[in-house]
Design a protein around this motif. Structure first.
Motif, PDB file in Angstrom:
ATOM      1  N   THR A   1      15.178 -31.053  33.319  1.00  0.00           N
ATOM      2  CA  THR A   1      16.435 -30.418  33.539  1.00  0.00           C
ATOM      3  C   THR A   1      17.477 -31.201  33.271  1.00  0.00           C
ATOM      4  OG1 THR A   1      15.419 -29.378  35.497  1.00  0.00           O
ATOM      5  CG2 THR A   1      17.473 -29.431  35.581  1.00  0.00           C
ATOM      6  N   LEU A   2      17.445 -32.550  33.559  1.00  0.00           N
ATOM      7  CA  LEU A   2      18.737 -33.485  33.479  1.00  0.00           C
ATOM      8  C   LEU A   2      18.606 -34.045  32.005  1.00  0.00           C
ATOM      9  CD1 LEU A   2      18.238 -35.451  36.961  1.00  0.00           C
ATOM     10  CD2 LEU A   2      19.687 -33.293  36.071  1.00  0.00           C
ATOM     11  N   PHE A   3      17.681 -34.439  31.419  1.00  0.00           N
ATOM     12  CA  PHE A   3      17.752 -35.193  30.110  1.00  0.00           C
ATOM     13  C   PHE A   3      17.128 -34.232  28.924  1.00  0.00           C
ATOM     14  CE2 PHE A   3      17.165 -37.942  33.688  1.00  0.00           C
ATOM     15  CZ  PHE A   3      18.496 -38.692  33.491  1.00  0.00           C
TER      16      PHE A   3
ATOM     17  N   HIS B   1       3.254 -32.852  31.570  1.00  0.00           N
ATOM     18  CA  HIS B   1       3.579 -31.994  30.257  1.00  0.00           C
ATOM     19  C   HIS B   1       2.604 -31.937  29.405  1.00  0.00           C
ATOM     20  CE1 HIS B   1       4.969 -35.822  28.892  1.00  0.00           C
ATOM     21  NE2 HIS B   1       4.767 -35.194  27.590  1.00  0.00           N
ATOM     22  N   LYS B   2       1.777 -33.019  29.356  1.00  0.00           N
ATOM     23  CA  LYS B   2       0.574 -33.335  28.443  1.00  0.00           C
ATOM     24  C   LYS B   2      -0.745 -32.196  28.638  1.00  0.00           C
ATOM     25  CE  LYS B   2       1.901 -37.861  26.939  1.00  0.00           C
ATOM     26  NZ  LYS B   2       1.331 -39.061  26.933  1.00  0.00           N
ATOM     27  N   VAL B   3      -0.563 -31.693  30.061  1.00  0.00           N
ATOM     28  CA  VAL B   3      -1.683 -30.758  30.461  1.00  0.00           C
ATOM     29  C   VAL B   3      -1.134 -29.461  30.330  1.00  0.00           C
ATOM     30  CG1 VAL B   3      -3.131 -30.161  32.382  1.00  0.00           C
ATOM     31  CG2 VAL B   3      -2.363 -32.727  32.006  1.00  0.00           C
ATOM     32  N   VAL B   4       0.020 -29.177  30.801  1.00  0.00           N
ATOM     33  CA  VAL B   4       0.481 -27.727  30.781  1.00  0.00           C
ATOM     34  C   VAL B   4       2.108 -27.932  30.316  1.00  0.00           C
ATOM     35  CG1 VAL B   4      -0.973 -26.657  32.606  1.00  0.00           C
ATOM     36  CG2 VAL B   4       1.135 -28.160  33.255  1.00  0.00           C
ATOM     37  N   ASP B   5       2.374 -26.713  29.817  1.00  0.00           N
ATOM     38  CA  ASP B   5       3.976 -26.768  29.307  1.00  0.00           C
ATOM     39  C   ASP B   5       4.496 -25.523  30.203  1.00  0.00           C
ATOM     40  OD1 ASP B   5       6.349 -27.233  27.835  1.00  0.00           O
ATOM     41  OD2 ASP B   5       5.914 -25.804  26.400  1.00  0.00           O
ATOM     42  N   LEU B   6       5.177 -25.802  31.113  1.00  0.00           N
ATOM     43  CA  LEU B   6       5.924 -25.075  32.053  1.00  0.00           C
ATOM     44  C   LEU B   6       7.274 -25.114  32.080  1.00  0.00           C
ATOM     45  CD1 LEU B   6       3.485 -25.939  35.222  1.00  0.00           C
ATOM     46  CD2 LEU B   6       3.244 -23.886  33.659  1.00  0.00           C
ATOM     47  N   PRO B   7       8.092 -24.017  32.654  1.00  0.00           N
ATOM     48  CA  PRO B   7       9.232 -24.214  32.783  1.00  0.00           C
ATOM     49  C   PRO B   7       9.860 -24.950  34.033  1.00  0.00           C
ATOM     50  CG  PRO B   7       8.688 -21.946  33.310  1.00  0.00           C
ATOM     51  CD  PRO B   7       7.313 -22.776  32.714  1.00  0.00           C
ATOM     52  N   SER B   8      10.968 -25.528  34.095  1.00  0.00           N
ATOM     53  CA  SER B   8      11.428 -26.399  35.036  1.00  0.00           C
ATOM     54  C   SER B   8      11.262 -25.959  36.419  1.00  0.00           C
ATOM     55  CB  SER B   8      13.152 -26.547  34.996  1.00  0.00           C
ATOM     56  OG  SER B   8      13.285 -27.375  33.795  1.00  0.00           O
TER      57      SER B   8
END
Length: 75
Positions: free
Chosen positions: A28-30, A38-45
């Protein structure tokens, strides 16, 4: 035994909550990916924020389990 389970659930909750919070904040911030989640799952914020809440719920359950009075068997 109840204290052992409580400490275990609480510890898992801290790790899950921290990783969810780090992933949410970094995305969100950066605009980058921090932590290992994030290496396990790619999810929205918003989903990472939900994982943070789930981690906090595990902490609460662990503390309540640990503090629950032990039941003594009636002989």
């Amino acid at each position: 035994m109840r204290k052992t389970i409580g400490y275990t659930v609480e510890s898992i909750g801290y790790v899950v909550g921290a990783q969810g919070l780090v992933s949410f904040a970094s995305q969100t911030l950066f605009g980058t990916e921090w932590g290992w989640l994030h290496k396990v799952v790619d999810l929205p914020s918003a989903a990472y924020l939900g994982i943070t809440v789930a981690g906090l719920a595990l902490v609460v359950v662990g503390v309540k389990t640990r503090k629950a009075p032990d039941r003594q068997p009636v002989a």
